[in-house]
Design an enzyme around this catalytic site. Sequence first.
Site, PDB file in Angstrom:
ATOM      1  N   TRP A 111       0.826  -1.212   0.000  1.00 32.09           N
ATOM      2  CA  TRP A 111       0.000   0.000   0.000  1.00 32.09           C
ATOM      3  C   TRP A 111       0.860   1.261   0.000  1.00 32.09           C
ATOM      4  CZ3 TRP A 111      -4.198  -1.567  -1.842  1.00 32.09           C
ATOM      5  CH2 TRP A 111      -4.704  -2.827  -1.503  1.00 32.09           C
ATOM      6  N   ASP A 178      -1.078   6.989   6.468  1.00 34.83           N
ATOM      7  CA  ASP A 178      -2.173   6.075   6.164  1.00 34.83           C
ATOM      8  C   ASP A 178      -2.309   5.151   7.369  1.00 34.83           C
ATOM      9  OD1 ASP A 178      -3.829   4.022   5.357  1.00 34.83           O
ATOM     10  OD2 ASP A 178      -2.731   3.562   3.520  1.00 34.83           O
ATOM     11  N   LYS A 202     -11.463  -1.852   8.433  1.00 34.73           N
ATOM     12  CA  LYS A 202     -10.646  -2.689   9.321  1.00 34.73           C
ATOM     13  C   LYS A 202     -11.108  -2.530  10.778  1.00 34.73           C
ATOM     14  CE  LYS A 202      -7.719  -2.896   5.734  1.00 34.73           C
ATOM     15  NZ  LYS A 202      -7.451  -4.071   4.917  1.00 34.73           N
TER      16      LYS A 202
END
Length: 367
Positions: A111, A178, A202
Amino acid sequence: MPKNSFFCQVLCQKKHNFYAGPSILSQYTLDKCVDAIRDFAGTGLSILEISHRSKEFQAVVDEAEALFKELLDIPEGYKVLFLGGGASTQFYMVPMNLLKTKAAYLDTGTWANKAIKEAKLIGDVEVVGSSKEDNYTYIPKGYKVPTDVDYFHITTNNTIYGTEIREDYDVPVRMVADMSSDIFSRPVDVSKYDLIYGGAQKNIAPAGVTFVIVKEDVLGQVDRVLPTMVNYKTHVDKGSMFNTPPVFPIYAALQTLKWYKELGGVKELQRIDEEKAAYLYDAIDSSKMFVGTVKPEDRSIMNVCFVMKPEYKELEKDFLDFAGTKGIVGIKGHRSVGGYRASLYNALPLESVKVLVDAMKEFEKNH
């Protein structure tokens, strides 16, 4: 149908949900969402059909932002936004709004790498450190953040590889993070960041909403003309209501935030999460069959990655099948790593971790 029928036994079996995302939600959140689907706030309408302009839903957004600020102790001068598009949209929104000439990025996984790729479309990017050559088995160290960059970007938790940054760095420039997969798992010194973002699927809500915590004075500094929808100021000025927001995921997020507060807040969540992770890592480290894939000092407490030792490699699928008989789902590792990945997000109970550990020990004993 009789309760003791085979059909009911299969459907009613307790599931232990270790999926990396979309992932487990608290029973509190699920129950509140089910009620709101039937009748939201006594309106006689479902949360799935309520107008986002209604006073009842505006109250949801206001309370969700207030709880975000309370639980994370967000200082004055920051706004909390609830946007669509997922964290991947933030990969280019961040540089569109913040990158004037050059940005620094830390490459810690898939990511982070995707974020770097998007930023390079906007301006110069300096990758100050990377563990890619070692399959992202650790967090890079010993690098320097240059002072001539507009911001420094990190990905705090790496779901695929199981590494995590569990501290707030001190850097000489603006910092962006992030925190998709570890938000609310530890106290965060938000004042050290100018922007924090993450997908909600999440630790907060079903997929569909993205949170952005942004310091207001970071906005409006670039010269480029920004498309309306990728300009953070658009959403700040309209309180996340410029266009129709993801109504249902925002409502679910509010319920999760209420549950977090009832549990005792972020410090209590951190205690619970660390206990769960320690329990599983201890089992891995003492096992003759399983082994961790990450350097111990950089292990994630959210995503625990492990594999079969080489001499047991042929049993990898057998263990997945065996775990399934115990109601364990979602532990297959990402295709780029293989093995197993147990995601221990905030809503996962310690009971589920104990079931997984017991299954590992039983399987090892039998083989």
